[in-house]
Write an enzyme that holds these catalytic residues in place. Structure first.
Site, PDB file in Angstrom:
ATOM      1  N   ASP A  16       0.833  -1.208   0.000  1.00  0.00           N
ATOM      2  CA  ASP A  16       0.000   0.000   0.000  1.00  0.00           C
ATOM      3  C   ASP A  16       0.869   1.260   0.000  1.00  0.00           C
ATOM      4  OD1 ASP A  16      -2.345   1.425  -0.003  1.00  0.00           O
ATOM      5  OD2 ASP A  16      -2.777   1.132   2.131  1.00  0.00           O
ATOM      6  N   ASN A  64     -11.112  -2.632  -5.189  1.00  0.00           N
ATOM      7  CA  ASN A  64     -10.367  -1.651  -5.995  1.00  0.00           C
ATOM      8  C   ASN A  64     -11.086  -1.266  -7.291  1.00  0.00           C
ATOM      9  OD1 ASN A  64      -7.127  -2.906  -4.924  1.00  0.00           O
ATOM     10  ND2 ASN A  64      -8.181  -1.083  -4.237  1.00  0.00           N
TER      11      ASN A  64
HETATM   12  C1  IPE Z   1      -5.367  -2.783  -0.194  1.00  0.00           C
HETATM   13  O1  IPE Z   1      -5.056  -1.439  -0.322  1.00  0.00           O
HETATM   14  C2  IPE Z   1      -5.425  -3.434  -1.551  1.00  0.00           C
HETATM   15  C3  IPE Z   1      -4.137  -3.629  -2.222  1.00  0.00           C
HETATM   16  C4  IPE Z   1      -2.967  -3.320  -1.722  1.00  0.00           C
HETATM   17  C5  IPE Z   1      -4.219  -4.242  -3.526  1.00  0.00           C
HETATM   18  P1  IPE Z   1      -6.176  -0.319  -0.445  1.00  0.00           P
HETATM   19  O2  IPE Z   1      -5.461   0.976  -0.595  1.00  0.00           O
HETATM   20  O3  IPE Z   1      -7.160  -0.682  -1.493  1.00  0.00           O
HETATM   21  O4  IPE Z   1      -6.905  -0.429   0.973  1.00  0.00           O
HETATM   22  P2  IPE Z   1      -7.777   0.621   1.779  1.00  0.00           P
HETATM   23  O5  IPE Z   1      -8.839   1.126   0.860  1.00  0.00           O
HETATM   24  O6  IPE Z   1      -6.859   1.720   2.203  1.00  0.00           O
HETATM   25  O7  IPE Z   1      -8.292  -0.144   2.954  1.00  0.00           O
HETATM   26  C1  IPE Z   2      -1.527   0.396  -3.413  1.00  0.00           C
HETATM   27  O1  IPE Z   2      -1.361   1.764  -3.452  1.00  0.00           O
HETATM   28  C2  IPE Z   2      -1.828  -0.188  -4.771  1.00  0.00           C
HETATM   29  C3  IPE Z   2      -3.190  -0.716  -4.929  1.00  0.00           C
HETATM   30  C4  IPE Z   2      -4.128  -0.699  -4.019  1.00  0.00           C
HETATM   31  C5  IPE Z   2      -3.518  -1.310  -6.199  1.00  0.00           C
HETATM   32  P1  IPE Z   2      -2.587   2.768  -3.357  1.00  0.00           P
HETATM   33  O2  IPE Z   2      -3.013   3.135  -4.740  1.00  0.00           O
HETATM   34  O3  IPE Z   2      -3.663   2.240  -2.506  1.00  0.00           O
HETATM   35  O4  IPE Z   2      -1.887   4.009  -2.678  1.00  0.00           O
HETATM   36  P2  IPE Z   2      -2.492   4.986  -1.577  1.00  0.00           P
HETATM   37  O5  IPE Z   2      -3.036   4.140  -0.474  1.00  0.00           O
HETATM   38  O6  IPE Z   2      -3.564   5.788  -2.242  1.00  0.00           O
HETATM   39  O7  IPE Z   2      -1.326   5.812  -1.139  1.00  0.00           O
HETATM   40 MG    MG Z   3      -4.097   2.389  -0.542  1.00  0.00          MG
END
Ligand code: IPE
Ligand code: IPE
Ligand code: MG
Length: 228
Positions: A16, A64
């Protein structure tokens, strides 16, 4: 101290913080995702060199899809390019690919690409790279329970045998980057007795050194599984 050191066999990571990494640099989110793939590439190599049995990476969750279409398609494009670019390396280095999650709902070209990669790495017996795609633990457990029920009684063992992770070593260590302290629908069943390790490091900045740090801390944890 009379503590036995146990090595982790199966590590899973909630990768993340790509978006925040990009935002801090005034770059588009897609650049953060690109740099995230670079971190994956380096980490998979390290995991293989460390002899880890299984590395499970949360790449795309069932939630997602709520992101803007532009971001979803950027992520799918990156996934495609990563598999295309690194499949040869997996084959040459005894890495077995596995997918968990409902990946068949992805677009047909990606499903074909993934299935080709699964077939071509199926007989490898080094590190298993498990990619969680269109993965949600609640969805996985519901699917597993339905299959278990069709075969007979719904018991924990019967459900476990139908999970997408069936046959993998038990989950030892669950890592989440970016400072968030939640599971976000990842491996809820498998994490029942996993150790957790949280770091503020944003995913694109995560290095094999961080993995080693987590593994070293893991070895000091006393796992009791409810006993004493
Ligand atoms: C979890 O991260 C999903 C992945 C890393 C693929 P998210 O960024 O989607 O999670 P939330 O929304 O902060 O809980
Ligand atoms: C994780 O990074 C990747 C996926 C969830 C696919 P994020 O896109 O969630 O990054 P933040 O949480 O917005 O920083
Ligand atoms: Mg995230």
């Amino acid at each position: 101290m009379n503590q036995q050191v146990t090595k982790a066999r199966h590590v899973a990571i909630i990768m993340d913080g790509n978006g925040r990494w990009a935002k801090k640099r005034h770059l588009p989110r897609a650049v953060g995702h690109q740099r995230g793939v670079e971190a994956v590439r380096v980490l998979v190599r390290a995991a293989r060199q460390m002899g880890l049995e299984a590395l499970t990476l949360y790449a795309f969750s069932t939630e997602n899809w709520r992101r803007p279409e532009e971001e979803v398609s950027a992520l799918m494009g990156l996934l495609k390019r990563y598999i295309l670019a690194d499949l040869r390396e997996f084959i040459d280095n005894n890495v077995r690919l596995r997918i968990i999650g409902n990946y068949k709902e992805l677009s047909a070209d990606i499903v074909d690409l993934l299935e080709d990669a699964l077939t071509r790495t199926a007989s490898n017996d080094g590190t298993t790279l498990v990619v969680a795609l269109n993965y949600g633990s609640q969805d996985e457990i519901a699917r597993a329970a339905a299959k278990a029920s069709a075969k007979g009684a719904i018991t924990p063992a019967a459900i476990e045998a139908e999970l997408d992770t069936a046959g993998l070593p038990p989950l030892d260590l669950l890592i989440r980057t970016s400072g968030e302290v939640r599971l976000s629908n990842f491996l809820l069943w498998q994490a029942a007795y996993a150790e957790m390790w949280f770091t503020d490091v944003l995913w694109p900045d995560f290095t094999p050194g961080h993995l080693e740090q987590a593994l070293t801390e893991f070895e000091t944890r006393e796992r009791r599984y409810g006993g004493r």
